[in-house]
Scaffold this active site. Structure first.
Site, PDB file in Angstrom:
ATOM      1  N   CYS A  93     -49.860 -28.786 -29.653  1.00 34.55           N
ATOM      2  CA  CYS A  93     -48.747 -29.271 -28.849  1.00 34.55           C
ATOM      3  C   CYS A  93     -48.710 -30.726 -29.443  1.00 34.55           C
ATOM      4  CB  CYS A  93     -48.940 -29.298 -27.399  1.00 34.55           C
ATOM      5  SG  CYS A  93     -47.424 -29.667 -26.403  1.00 34.55           S
ATOM      6  N   CYS A 112     -49.922 -21.129 -29.289  1.00 31.88           N
ATOM      7  CA  CYS A 112     -50.009 -22.160 -28.172  1.00 31.88           C
ATOM      8  C   CYS A 112     -50.515 -21.000 -27.012  1.00 31.88           C
ATOM      9  CB  CYS A 112     -49.065 -22.906 -27.624  1.00 31.88           C
ATOM     10  SG  CYS A 112     -49.746 -23.721 -26.108  1.00 31.88           S
ATOM     11  N   GLU A 167     -64.588 -42.355 -26.417  1.00 35.05           N
ATOM     12  CA  GLU A 167     -63.288 -42.586 -25.830  1.00 35.05           C
ATOM     13  C   GLU A 167     -62.490 -43.918 -25.976  1.00 35.05           C
ATOM     14  OE1 GLU A 167     -61.512 -40.231 -24.000  1.00 35.05           O
ATOM     15  OE2 GLU A 167     -62.965 -38.793 -24.719  1.00 35.05           O
ATOM     16  N   CYS A 198     -44.652 -22.024 -20.569  1.00 32.53           N
ATOM     17  CA  CYS A 198     -44.075 -23.417 -20.926  1.00 32.53           C
ATOM     18  C   CYS A 198     -42.728 -23.502 -20.770  1.00 32.53           C
ATOM     19  CB  CYS A 198     -44.461 -23.916 -22.230  1.00 32.53           C
ATOM     20  SG  CYS A 198     -43.950 -25.408 -22.681  1.00 32.53           S
ATOM     21  N   CYS A 223     -45.967 -23.645 -31.328  1.00 28.17           N
ATOM     22  CA  CYS A 223     -45.584 -23.183 -30.307  1.00 28.17           C
ATOM     23  C   CYS A 223     -46.026 -21.626 -30.088  1.00 28.17           C
ATOM     24  CB  CYS A 223     -44.213 -23.241 -29.640  1.00 28.17           C
ATOM     25  SG  CYS A 223     -43.867 -24.802 -29.070  1.00 28.17           S
TER      26      CYS A 223
END
Length: 356
Positions: free
Chosen positions: A192, A202, A37, A208, A199
Site C-alpha cells: 500500500c 493486497c 523505531e 478497501c 492493490c
C-alpha cells in the site's frame, strides 16, 4: 468488516509475506525496538539498516549509549537527518539508565513521557517489545487506514488524526499484537505504497473503499500547499596553512542543534570586509557556487566561501565550541549534512592538488 476479520486477514498475509529478517527483528529487546523505531521516523528502512547496525555495534544497550558523548552519538547519526532524534535518543537513554536502572518502561503512558517518544512510537515499543495491546499510527498505517475506510482529508489535521486513531484501536487485536503491528507497517511499506500501490496483491483489497472507488492514490489527502520560505546564508570555510578547517559547534537548540558547522554570515554582510577586519593577515577568498539544502519547513540557499589564510590566528584555538578540523584525520563529531558535503569537496580538491 469487523475488527477481528481485519486483523486475521492481515496476519494471514503477514505469515506468508511479511518481513521477518530486518536487523531489529532479530534478538528482539526493548532497546533494539526503541532504537529502530526512532530511526525509522520519516526515514526509509533501506537507509536505516546500516545506521542501526553501526549503532548497536558501538552502543548495544541503554547504559553504553547513556555514557556516550553527544558528539559521538551525533557523529554516528550524521547523514540520517532530523538530528533532534539523535539528541532525544541520547537523553532518553540517560533517563532509562538513571531512573529505570536500564530497563525501559513497558507502559505506553510512561513511554510517552520519555524524550522523542510519541504515542505511535510508544505503541510500537509496547506491542513489539512487550507484547502489549497498543495501537500505532505511523505514516504507513495512516495510508492503509485512510484508503481502507476512504477517510477524506489530510491526516495531519487533528480531527482526521483522531478518527484514524479510533480505527487503529478498533482493528488492533488482543492476540499477536506484536505481529499485527509489524504486519500493518509492512503492508504500507511494501504493497500500500504512496504512488504505486500493488492493490492486486493486497489482502485487504476486497473491502478497501479506496480500491472500490478506483482511486487509491487519492488517499490520504494532501497537506494544504504552503509556499516554503527561502533563506540564505554565507558559509565561511576558513582553512589554515596546514589544511585544517575551522568549525563552530551550533547551539543545542534549533537547526543542526549540537552539530559542527562553518561560521555563517547573513547576506547583507560583506564577507571580504568581515574577514580582513577579523584576521588582518593575507587571505585568499574563493566563492563557490551556491546550492540549496531543503528542510521540512524552508529552503536554505548556501553560499560557500573558501578562505585560505597564510597564518593561523593566535586567538583561534580548540575549545568546547570551536576546533580546527583535519579532513584527512577526521574527529568523531556530528556534522551538518551540507557541511560534510563541503568538507568532502575540500578534501578532494586538496588531494588532487597534491597529486599534481
Amino acid at each position: 468488516m469487523p475488527d477481528t476479520q481485519f486483523a486475521q486477514r492481515l496476519l494471514r498475509w503477514f505469515d506468508q509475506h511479511g518481513r521477518k529478517d530486518l536487523p531489529w527483528q532479530k534478538d528482539i529487546t526493548p532497546y533494539r525496538v526503541w532504537l529502530s523505531e526512532i530511526m525509522l521516523q520519516q526515514t526509509q528502512v533501506e537507509t536505516v539498516i546500516p545506521y542501526f547496525e553501526r549503532f548497536t555495534q558501538k552502543y548495544p544497550d541503554f547504559e553504553s549509549l547513556a555514557q556516550a558523548k553527544q558528539d559521538d552519538v551525533l557523529h554516528l547519526w550524521t547523514g540520517l537527518g532530523y538530528y533532534a532524534r539523535a539528541r532525544n535518543l541520547h537523553k532518553c537513554a540517560q533517563i532509562v539508565a538513571e531512573e529505570y536502572q536500564g530497563n525501559m518502561p513497558a507502559d505506553v503512558e510512561q513511554l510517552v513521557t520519555l524524550p522523542g517518544i510519541g504515542r505511535s512510537t510508544a505503541g510500537a515499543i509496547a506491542s513489539i517489545a512487550f507484547k502489549q495491546v497498543a495501537p500505532i499510527l505511523d505514516g504507513n498505517v495512516k495510508r492503509v487506514l485512510t484508503r481502507f475506510y476512504a477517510v477524506e482529508g489530510w491526516p495531519g489535521e487533528k480531527k482526521i488524526e483522531n478518527a484514524l486513531w479510533e480505527k487503529a484501536e478498533l482493528n488492533t487485536p488482543c492476540k499477536r499484537t506484536h505481529d499485527y503491528t509489524q504486519a500493518i507497517m509492512d503492508l504500507g511499506a511494501t504493497l500500500c505504497t504512496r504512488s504505486k500501490p500493488r492493490c492486486e496483491e493486497c489482502p485487504m483489497q476486497q473491502d478497501c473503499q479506496a480500491y472500490a472507488q478506483g482511486k487509491p492514490t487519492a488517499y490520504p489527502g494532501k497537506k494544504p500547499k504552503k509556499e516554503k520560505p527561502v533563506k540564505q546564508t554565507q558559509m565561511l570555510m576558513l582553512q589554515s596553512p596546514e589544511g585544517k578547517l575551522l568549525l563552530h559547534q551550533r547551539p543545542a537548540q534549533g537547526i543542526w542543534g549540537g552539530l559542527w558547522s562553518f561560521e555563517e554570515l547573513d547576506m547583507e554582510t560583506d564577507a571580504s570586509e568581515h574577514l580582513l577586519t577579523r584576521y588582518h593577515n593575507k587571505i585568499d577568498i574563493q566563492r563557490w557556487p551556491s546550492f540549496n539544502h531543503v528542510f521540512s519547513h524552508y529552503t536554505l540557499v548556501i553560499h560557500p566561501i573558501l578562505v585560505r589564510i597564510n597564518k593561523t590566528p593566535d586567538e583561534v584555538r580548540d575549545d568546547n565550541r570551536q576546533l580546527w578540523y583535519n579532513p584527512h584525520k577526521p574527529k568523531s563529531i556530528g556534522l551538518a549534512a551540507p557541511v560534510k558535503k563541503l568538507i568532502d569537496q575540500i578534501k578532494t580538491l586538496s588531494e588532487e592538488f597534491t597529486l599534481e
